[in-house]
Design a protein around this motif. Sequence first.
Motif, PDB file in Angstrom:
ATOM      1  N   GLN A 283      50.867 -22.295  19.402  1.00  0.00           N
ATOM      2  CA  GLN A 283      50.414 -20.900  19.407  1.00  0.00           C
ATOM      3  C   GLN A 283      50.680 -20.242  20.756  1.00  0.00           C
ATOM      4  OE1 GLN A 283      47.293 -19.411  16.834  1.00  0.00           O
ATOM      5  NE2 GLN A 283      46.299 -21.394  17.040  1.00  0.00           N
ATOM      6  N   ARG A 284      50.452 -20.973  21.835  1.00  0.00           N
ATOM      7  CA  ARG A 284      50.659 -20.403  23.168  1.00  0.00           C
ATOM      8  C   ARG A 284      52.141 -20.160  23.427  1.00  0.00           C
ATOM      9  NH1 ARG A 284      48.938 -16.736  25.933  1.00  0.00           N
ATOM     10  NH2 ARG A 284      49.088 -16.901  28.190  1.00  0.00           N
ATOM     11  N   ILE A 285      52.981 -21.091  23.014  1.00  0.00           N
ATOM     12  CA  ILE A 285      54.422 -20.940  23.180  1.00  0.00           C
ATOM     13  C   ILE A 285      54.916 -19.697  22.446  1.00  0.00           C
ATOM     14  CG2 ILE A 285      56.655 -21.949  22.518  1.00  0.00           C
ATOM     15  CD1 ILE A 285      55.382 -24.706  23.112  1.00  0.00           C
ATOM     16  N   CYS A 286      54.464 -19.532  21.219  1.00  0.00           N
ATOM     17  CA  CYS A 286      54.879 -18.372  20.427  1.00  0.00           C
ATOM     18  C   CYS A 286      54.346 -17.068  21.029  1.00  0.00           C
ATOM     19  CB  CYS A 286      54.391 -18.517  18.991  1.00  0.00           C
ATOM     20  SG  CYS A 286      55.137 -19.892  18.094  1.00  0.00           S
ATOM     21  N   ALA A 287      53.093 -17.077  21.460  1.00  0.00           N
ATOM     22  CA  ALA A 287      52.489 -15.865  22.010  1.00  0.00           C
ATOM     23  C   ALA A 287      53.196 -15.419  23.282  1.00  0.00           C
ATOM     24  CB  ALA A 287      51.010 -16.111  22.286  1.00  0.00           C
ATOM     25  N   ILE A 288      53.472 -16.343  24.177  1.00  0.00           N
ATOM     26  CA  ILE A 288      54.120 -15.985  25.438  1.00  0.00           C
ATOM     27  C   ILE A 288      55.538 -15.481  25.199  1.00  0.00           C
ATOM     28  CG2 ILE A 288      54.998 -16.869  27.636  1.00  0.00           C
ATOM     29  CD1 ILE A 288      52.678 -18.831  27.664  1.00  0.00           C
ATOM     30  N   SER A 289      56.270 -16.151  24.318  1.00  0.00           N
ATOM     31  CA  SER A 289      57.655 -15.746  24.071  1.00  0.00           C
ATOM     32  C   SER A 289      57.714 -14.346  23.476  1.00  0.00           C
ATOM     33  CB  SER A 289      58.347 -16.754  23.155  1.00  0.00           C
ATOM     34  OG  SER A 289      57.722 -16.821  21.892  1.00  0.00           O
ATOM     35  N   HIS A 290      56.857 -14.057  22.511  1.00  0.00           N
ATOM     36  CA  HIS A 290      56.868 -12.724  21.899  1.00  0.00           C
ATOM     37  C   HIS A 290      56.398 -11.665  22.889  1.00  0.00           C
ATOM     38  CE1 HIS A 290      58.155 -13.297  17.778  1.00  0.00           C
ATOM     39  NE2 HIS A 290      57.448 -14.416  17.724  1.00  0.00           N
ATOM     40  N   GLN A 291      55.410 -12.009  23.683  1.00  0.00           N
ATOM     41  CA  GLN A 291      54.922 -11.054  24.675  1.00  0.00           C
ATOM     42  C   GLN A 291      55.990 -10.776  25.724  1.00  0.00           C
ATOM     43  OE1 GLN A 291      51.300 -12.237  26.602  1.00  0.00           O
ATOM     44  NE2 GLN A 291      51.028 -10.291  27.670  1.00  0.00           N
ATOM     45  N   TYR A 307      62.238 -19.515  14.986  1.00  0.00           N
ATOM     46  CA  TYR A 307      61.616 -20.648  15.667  1.00  0.00           C
ATOM     47  C   TYR A 307      60.101 -20.507  15.754  1.00  0.00           C
ATOM     48  CZ  TYR A 307      66.467 -21.432  16.709  1.00  0.00           C
ATOM     49  OH  TYR A 307      67.808 -21.635  16.565  1.00  0.00           O
ATOM     50  N   THR A 308      59.628 -19.315  16.093  1.00  0.00           N
ATOM     51  CA  THR A 308      58.175 -19.152  16.238  1.00  0.00           C
ATOM     52  C   THR A 308      57.467 -19.294  14.894  1.00  0.00           C
ATOM     53  OG1 THR A 308      58.462 -16.743  16.129  1.00  0.00           O
ATOM     54  CG2 THR A 308      58.333 -17.734  18.310  1.00  0.00           C
ATOM     55  N   ARG A 309      58.052 -18.774  13.833  1.00  0.00           N
ATOM     56  CA  ARG A 309      57.396 -18.918  12.530  1.00  0.00           C
ATOM     57  C   ARG A 309      57.404 -20.375  12.070  1.00  0.00           C
ATOM     58  NH1 ARG A 309      59.297 -15.378   7.962  1.00  0.00           N
ATOM     59  NH2 ARG A 309      61.376 -15.454   8.871  1.00  0.00           N
ATOM     60  N   ARG A 310      58.452 -21.120  12.396  1.00  0.00           N
ATOM     61  CA  ARG A 310      58.457 -22.539  12.044  1.00  0.00           C
ATOM     62  C   ARG A 310      57.435 -23.314  12.876  1.00  0.00           C
ATOM     63  NH1 ARG A 310      63.015 -20.679  10.195  1.00  0.00           N
ATOM     64  NH2 ARG A 310      63.828 -21.638   8.283  1.00  0.00           N
ATOM     65  N   LEU A 311      57.287 -22.939  14.127  1.00  0.00           N
ATOM     66  CA  LEU A 311      56.263 -23.597  14.935  1.00  0.00           C
ATOM     67  C   LEU A 311      54.876 -23.363  14.349  1.00  0.00           C
ATOM     68  CD1 LEU A 311      57.514 -22.897  18.579  1.00  0.00           C
ATOM     69  CD2 LEU A 311      57.344 -25.125  17.452  1.00  0.00           C
TER      70      LEU A 311
END
Length: 351
Positions: A283-291, A307-311
């Motif tokens: 969740q943190r990886i996805c949040a930071i990348s999108h932000q 990638y984020t949706r698969r994570l």
Amino acid sequence: MDHDTREMLLDTAGRFFAERCGKDIVNGVEKGVWPIDFWKEIEEMGLPLTAVPEDKGGVGGTLADLMAVLRLAGENAVPVPLAETALANLLMAAAGGTPAPGPATIVLGNLTFDNGRLTGKVDRVPFASVAGRFVAAAKSGGKPVVVVVAKANATVTVTPSHAGEPYGTVAFDKAACEFSGASAVSAERALELAALARAMQMAGAADKVLATTVEYSKQRVQFGRSISTFQAIQHMLAELASCVAATIASAEAASRDADEGGLADGGSFSIAAAKTQASDFAQRICAISHQSMGAMGFTHEHILHHYTRRLWVWRRDFGSESFWGEKIGAAVAKAGPQALWPSLTSSKYAA
């Protein structure tokens, strides 16, 4: 598989995924289009048979070889059941069966096998609608058994995952099996192997998210300079890199420990830690990348969501961080305070 052969396999697989698994294939699967040619090429390369012994028609690689391939698959958002089919083939071979061509998936849950018939229902089975056969880990007479059921003998209710892949609920009502065999791999161990596969896929996907985010921050210019020069962005990228590094390190350690311990046992603590780590940081990886990427990262045209949706989906597959964290806590608590440090440093479950 010796070092040179493994390097050749990974180099070939990596280039193949990068060249053939483009946006059209990933987006096509989300629209319900099965990439038949892509899958045929995967089978021709022998990737679903990576860890199957040669006398069973496989490549003869190790568990670690397979996990390395799956990390590359995660790095390229491969939208076909390579991990599921490879694990299904591995389980079949371990039970004395010979894998058959075509996509398969694994069914792990509350299943009973009695008088040659399989009964039970499992939710969120990956690629349930495209699998030609279901490979289940169950018990018969209190002993582990691997059961293979053809798609025609199961009831599938399709519910696409948030990544658009054809997940679903699979139900067996005294289903006849194509194959069944006693196995040294228990249902609990099969779940560990599936969790390890997901952890490796997540490691690959997380690495790609980091590379994509860093590259974007270098190219995106704001106020006359690259946003990667802004301290706030640098702090975010540093945290992102730390989360990704921990995800990769824990997954690779689990792969090594599981391989050294053997297919039926070994690396249980490391696997639980790796899946807990990967799922927790997803969740943190996805949040930071999108932000970091702002509006661009939220568009369907950009690859970041592949990638984020698969994570997000893989985070729950085969046990979330809460599921595996509870197992770690229960094992450590059972062993008592004196075993805490030795259990951590030995990478084994406390006994």
